[in-house]
Scaffold this motif. Structure first.
Motif, PDB file in Angstrom:
ATOM      1  N   TYR A 127       3.141 102.493 -24.111  1.00  0.00           N
ATOM      2  CA  TYR A 127       2.696 103.518 -25.051  1.00  0.00           C
ATOM      3  C   TYR A 127       1.582 103.027 -25.966  1.00  0.00           C
ATOM      4  O   TYR A 127       1.336 103.614 -27.017  1.00  0.00           O
ATOM      5  CB  TYR A 127       3.896 103.989 -25.898  1.00  0.00           C
ATOM      6  CG  TYR A 127       5.040 104.507 -25.066  1.00  0.00           C
ATOM      7  CD1 TYR A 127       5.047 105.814 -24.589  1.00  0.00           C
ATOM      8  CD2 TYR A 127       6.113 103.679 -24.738  1.00  0.00           C
ATOM      9  CE1 TYR A 127       6.092 106.295 -23.818  1.00  0.00           C
ATOM     10  CE2 TYR A 127       7.163 104.142 -23.961  1.00  0.00           C
ATOM     11  CZ  TYR A 127       7.147 105.444 -23.505  1.00  0.00           C
ATOM     12  OH  TYR A 127       8.187 105.919 -22.730  1.00  0.00           O
ATOM     13  N   ARG A 128       0.869 102.002 -25.554  1.00  0.00           N
ATOM     14  CA  ARG A 128      -0.181 101.440 -26.393  1.00  0.00           C
ATOM     15  C   ARG A 128      -1.331 102.418 -26.624  1.00  0.00           C
ATOM     16  O   ARG A 128      -2.117 102.247 -27.556  1.00  0.00           O
ATOM     17  CB  ARG A 128      -0.712 100.134 -25.786  1.00  0.00           C
ATOM     18  CG  ARG A 128       0.228  98.958 -25.931  1.00  0.00           C
ATOM     19  CD  ARG A 128       0.310  98.440 -27.372  1.00  0.00           C
ATOM     20  NE  ARG A 128      -0.957  97.863 -27.788  1.00  0.00           N
ATOM     21  CZ  ARG A 128      -1.620  98.207 -28.876  1.00  0.00           C
ATOM     22  NH1 ARG A 128      -1.181  99.174 -29.652  1.00  0.00           N
ATOM     23  NH2 ARG A 128      -2.766  97.623 -29.190  1.00  0.00           N
ATOM     24  N   ASP A 129      -1.430 103.448 -25.793  1.00  0.00           N
ATOM     25  CA  ASP A 129      -2.472 104.449 -25.991  1.00  0.00           C
ATOM     26  C   ASP A 129      -2.124 105.452 -27.079  1.00  0.00           C
ATOM     27  O   ASP A 129      -2.978 106.234 -27.505  1.00  0.00           O
ATOM     28  CB  ASP A 129      -2.729 105.205 -24.684  1.00  0.00           C
ATOM     29  CG  ASP A 129      -1.480 105.917 -24.166  1.00  0.00           C
ATOM     30  OD1 ASP A 129      -0.440 105.234 -24.013  1.00  0.00           O
ATOM     31  OD2 ASP A 129      -1.539 107.135 -23.925  1.00  0.00           O
ATOM     32  N   LEU A 130      -0.884 105.441 -27.564  1.00  0.00           N
ATOM     33  CA  LEU A 130      -0.447 106.389 -28.581  1.00  0.00           C
ATOM     34  C   LEU A 130      -0.541 105.770 -29.971  1.00  0.00           C
ATOM     35  O   LEU A 130      -0.344 104.569 -30.134  1.00  0.00           O
ATOM     36  CB  LEU A 130       1.001 106.820 -28.325  1.00  0.00           C
ATOM     37  CG  LEU A 130       1.287 107.566 -27.020  1.00  0.00           C
ATOM     38  CD1 LEU A 130       2.777 107.910 -26.943  1.00  0.00           C
ATOM     39  CD2 LEU A 130       0.448 108.826 -26.899  1.00  0.00           C
ATOM     40  N   PRO A 131      -0.783 106.589 -31.002  1.00  0.00           N
ATOM     41  CA  PRO A 131      -0.795 106.057 -32.368  1.00  0.00           C
ATOM     42  C   PRO A 131       0.601 105.859 -32.936  1.00  0.00           C
ATOM     43  O   PRO A 131       0.768 105.197 -33.962  1.00  0.00           O
ATOM     44  CB  PRO A 131      -1.557 107.125 -33.152  1.00  0.00           C
ATOM     45  CG  PRO A 131      -1.230 108.395 -32.439  1.00  0.00           C
ATOM     46  CD  PRO A 131      -1.181 108.016 -30.981  1.00  0.00           C
ATOM     47  N   GLY A 132       1.598 106.440 -32.294  1.00  0.00           N
ATOM     48  CA  GLY A 132       2.968 106.292 -32.749  1.00  0.00           C
ATOM     49  C   GLY A 132       3.936 106.744 -31.675  1.00  0.00           C
ATOM     50  O   GLY A 132       3.607 107.591 -30.842  1.00  0.00           O
ATOM     51  N   VAL A 133       5.131 106.164 -31.690  1.00  0.00           N
ATOM     52  CA  VAL A 133       6.182 106.526 -30.738  1.00  0.00           C
ATOM     53  C   VAL A 133       7.387 107.026 -31.533  1.00  0.00           C
ATOM     54  O   VAL A 133       7.919 106.304 -32.383  1.00  0.00           O
ATOM     55  CB  VAL A 133       6.595 105.329 -29.867  1.00  0.00           C
ATOM     56  CG1 VAL A 133       7.723 105.722 -28.914  1.00  0.00           C
ATOM     57  CG2 VAL A 133       5.394 104.806 -29.076  1.00  0.00           C
ATOM     58  N   LYS A 186       1.344 111.179 -39.873  1.00  0.00           N
ATOM     59  CA  LYS A 186       0.075 111.754 -39.443  1.00  0.00           C
ATOM     60  C   LYS A 186      -0.910 110.630 -39.170  1.00  0.00           C
ATOM     61  O   LYS A 186      -0.931 109.612 -39.871  1.00  0.00           O
ATOM     62  CB  LYS A 186      -0.468 112.706 -40.508  1.00  0.00           C
ATOM     63  CG  LYS A 186       0.418 113.931 -40.726  1.00  0.00           C
ATOM     64  CD  LYS A 186      -0.213 114.906 -41.692  1.00  0.00           C
ATOM     65  CE  LYS A 186       0.687 116.110 -41.933  1.00  0.00           C
ATOM     66  NZ  LYS A 186       0.953 116.875 -40.696  1.00  0.00           N
ATOM     67  N   PHE A 187      -1.763 110.835 -38.153  1.00  0.00           N
ATOM     68  CA  PHE A 187      -2.615 109.771 -37.647  1.00  0.00           C
ATOM     69  C   PHE A 187      -4.080 110.188 -37.624  1.00  0.00           C
ATOM     70  O   PHE A 187      -4.407 111.376 -37.562  1.00  0.00           O
ATOM     71  CB  PHE A 187      -2.166 109.376 -36.240  1.00  0.00           C
ATOM     72  CG  PHE A 187      -0.744 108.876 -36.197  1.00  0.00           C
ATOM     73  CD1 PHE A 187      -0.459 107.537 -36.410  1.00  0.00           C
ATOM     74  CD2 PHE A 187       0.308 109.755 -35.979  1.00  0.00           C
ATOM     75  CE1 PHE A 187       0.836 107.074 -36.399  1.00  0.00           C
ATOM     76  CE2 PHE A 187       1.619 109.299 -35.964  1.00  0.00           C
ATOM     77  CZ  PHE A 187       1.882 107.957 -36.179  1.00  0.00           C
ATOM     78  N   LEU A 188      -4.944 109.190 -37.686  1.00  0.00           N
ATOM     79  CA  LEU A 188      -6.383 109.439 -37.682  1.00  0.00           C
ATOM     80  C   LEU A 188      -6.856 109.961 -36.340  1.00  0.00           C
ATOM     81  O   LEU A 188      -7.820 110.721 -36.262  1.00  0.00           O
ATOM     82  CB  LEU A 188      -7.129 108.138 -38.019  1.00  0.00           C
ATOM     83  CG  LEU A 188      -6.912 107.600 -39.430  1.00  0.00           C
ATOM     84  CD1 LEU A 188      -7.488 106.196 -39.536  1.00  0.00           C
ATOM     85  CD2 LEU A 188      -7.562 108.517 -40.463  1.00  0.00           C
ATOM     86  N   SER A 189      -6.183 109.554 -35.288  1.00  0.00           N
ATOM     87  CA  SER A 189      -6.597 109.965 -33.937  1.00  0.00           C
ATOM     88  C   SER A 189      -5.359 110.163 -33.081  1.00  0.00           C
ATOM     89  O   SER A 189      -4.531 109.260 -32.969  1.00  0.00           O
ATOM     90  CB  SER A 189      -7.501 108.898 -33.307  1.00  0.00           C
ATOM     91  OG  SER A 189      -7.867 109.248 -31.989  1.00  0.00           O
ATOM     92  N   GLY A 190      -5.229 111.344 -32.507  1.00  0.00           N
ATOM     93  CA  GLY A 190      -4.100 111.627 -31.646  1.00  0.00           C
ATOM     94  C   GLY A 190      -2.833 111.936 -32.426  1.00  0.00           C
ATOM     95  O   GLY A 190      -2.831 112.022 -33.658  1.00  0.00           O
ATOM     96  N   GLU A 191      -1.736 112.117 -31.695  1.00  0.00           N
ATOM     97  CA  GLU A 191      -0.439 112.424 -32.286  1.00  0.00           C
ATOM     98  C   GLU A 191       0.622 111.526 -31.690  1.00  0.00           C
ATOM     99  O   GLU A 191       0.539 111.112 -30.527  1.00  0.00           O
ATOM    100  CB  GLU A 191      -0.060 113.886 -32.037  1.00  0.00           C
ATOM    101  CG  GLU A 191      -0.964 114.887 -32.733  1.00  0.00           C
ATOM    102  CD  GLU A 191      -0.396 116.297 -32.655  1.00  0.00           C
ATOM    103  OE1 GLU A 191       0.719 116.519 -33.159  1.00  0.00           O
ATOM    104  OE2 GLU A 191      -1.075 117.162 -32.090  1.00  0.00           O
ATOM    105  N   ALA A 192       1.632 111.243 -32.500  1.00  0.00           N
ATOM    106  CA  ALA A 192       2.774 110.501 -31.983  1.00  0.00           C
ATOM    107  C   ALA A 192       3.546 111.376 -31.003  1.00  0.00           C
ATOM    108  O   ALA A 192       3.580 112.598 -31.126  1.00  0.00           O
ATOM    109  CB  ALA A 192       3.679 110.070 -33.128  1.00  0.00           C
ATOM    110  N   MET A 193       4.167 110.736 -30.032  1.00  0.00           N
ATOM    111  CA  MET A 193       4.995 111.434 -29.050  1.00  0.00           C
ATOM    112  C   MET A 193       6.289 110.678 -28.858  1.00  0.00           C
ATOM    113  O   MET A 193       6.395 109.499 -29.224  1.00  0.00           O
ATOM    114  CB  MET A 193       4.257 111.541 -27.707  1.00  0.00           C
ATOM    115  CG  MET A 193       2.982 112.333 -27.742  1.00  0.00           C
ATOM    116  SD  MET A 193       2.233 112.458 -26.080  1.00  0.00           S
ATOM    117  CE  MET A 193       0.742 113.373 -26.460  1.00  0.00           C
ATOM    118  N   ASP A 194       7.287 111.363 -28.287  1.00  0.00           N
ATOM    119  CA  ASP A 194       8.518 110.656 -27.977  1.00  0.00           C
ATOM    120  C   ASP A 194       8.345 109.865 -26.685  1.00  0.00           C
ATOM    121  O   ASP A 194       7.250 109.837 -26.097  1.00  0.00           O
ATOM    122  CB  ASP A 194       9.712 111.617 -27.944  1.00  0.00           C
ATOM    123  CG  ASP A 194       9.745 112.534 -26.718  1.00  0.00           C
ATOM    124  OD1 ASP A 194       8.875 112.409 -25.826  1.00  0.00           O
ATOM    125  OD2 ASP A 194      10.657 113.380 -26.651  1.00  0.00           O
TER     126      ASP A 194
END
Length: 267
Positions: A127-133, A186-194
């Motif tokens: 999940y390194r492409d995500l800003p949050g998990v 909230k993130f600068l780029s993208g959204e967190a996903m499960d």
């Protein structure tokens, strides 16, 4: 420099040689009996460092934490601020974004793990492409304990609520988050996903198969009474005793020992 560009530059710089891959940030009050087990458990599943913010504790937390501080496992911060949870998260991210690829934002009564026994760091590699998990929670009740039993917490409390009672906490990339939240950020780029790459929306059924959090919401009934009296680090509103005990009665619906099975697999 635009914030997203700066975040991307920081990400490239840190990802080459982070000091830690996975850390946790938590604020606590009067949690001395539970701190050691929480730290040791999360160290065993892959967490490498803990940023702990003391919020008006009067118990012997310093004695409990001192060995972990000496080992370099814990950074302890005194945080005497009312309703200090979000400000503690912001401070942690501001101070430590250079150190860690991931910072998990969750509490001392929450135990995060992979049900198949894998190291959490290896799970997060996908999940390194995500800003949050976002990691879903199973809510655990008292399992009938009026007073706190002896032995490990994870062995004492094995009864949980059904999947209709749940929420999620987030493991964030600290270079990408601009507004940390108690549950979602909230993130600068993208959204967190499960872990199934779904954006969290109200009413969504939880997925507990890849990563999960056991939220020991009440512990014993005596611990729940103490929890009500000490208040909440995320709101100034007093806790309603009747509501809390009514909610606890819904958290003992089914037996779930997934955490014990994961510990056996990992061991």
């Amino acid at each position: 420099m635009p914030l997203t560009m700066r975040a991307s530059w920081r990400e490239r710089a840190v990802s080459k040689a982070p000091r830690f891959n996975l850390t946790a940030c938590a604020i606590f009050r009067e949690e001395a009996p539970f701190l050691a087990e929480w730290i040791r458990f999360h160290q065993s599943v892959g967490f490498e460092h803990f940023y702990l913010y003391n919020n008006f504790s009067t118990d012997d937390f310093k004695t409990v934490l001192e060995p972990f501080i000496q080992q370099g496992l814990v950074t302890l911060v005194d945080w005497p601020r009312p309703v200090g949870q979000l400000s503690a998260y912001k401070d942690c991210i501001r101070r430590h974004w250079r150190e860690a690829l991931w910072i998990g934002l969750f509490d001392i009564d929450e135990f995060l793990f992979a049900p198949d026994g894998r190291d959490v760091r290896s799970v997060l590699d996908a999940y390194r492409d995500l800003p949050g998990v976002c990691v879903w929670q199973a809510f655990y009740g008292s399992s009938g304990h009026v007073e706190r039993p002896d032995g490990p917490l994870v062995e004492a409390y094995t009864m949980r609520a059904g999947p209709d009672i749940t929420t999620a906490k987030t493991i964030v990339n600290p270079r990408m988050v601009y507004k940390p939240g108690v549950h979602l950020s909230k993130f600068l780029s993208g959204e967190a996903m499960d872990t199934h790459r779904r954006i969290i929306v109200p009413g969504m059924p939880p997925k507990l198969d890849i990563l999960r959090i056991n939220h020991y919401w009440s512990r014993s009934l005596a611990d729940l009474d103490q929890k009500i009296r000490r208040g909440d680090a995320s709101t100034s509103a007093p806790r309603d005793r009747d509501w809390h005990f009514d909610f606890e009665s819904k958290l003992n619906v089914e037996r779930d020992e997934a955490i014990l099975k994961a510990m056996r697999r990992a061991g």
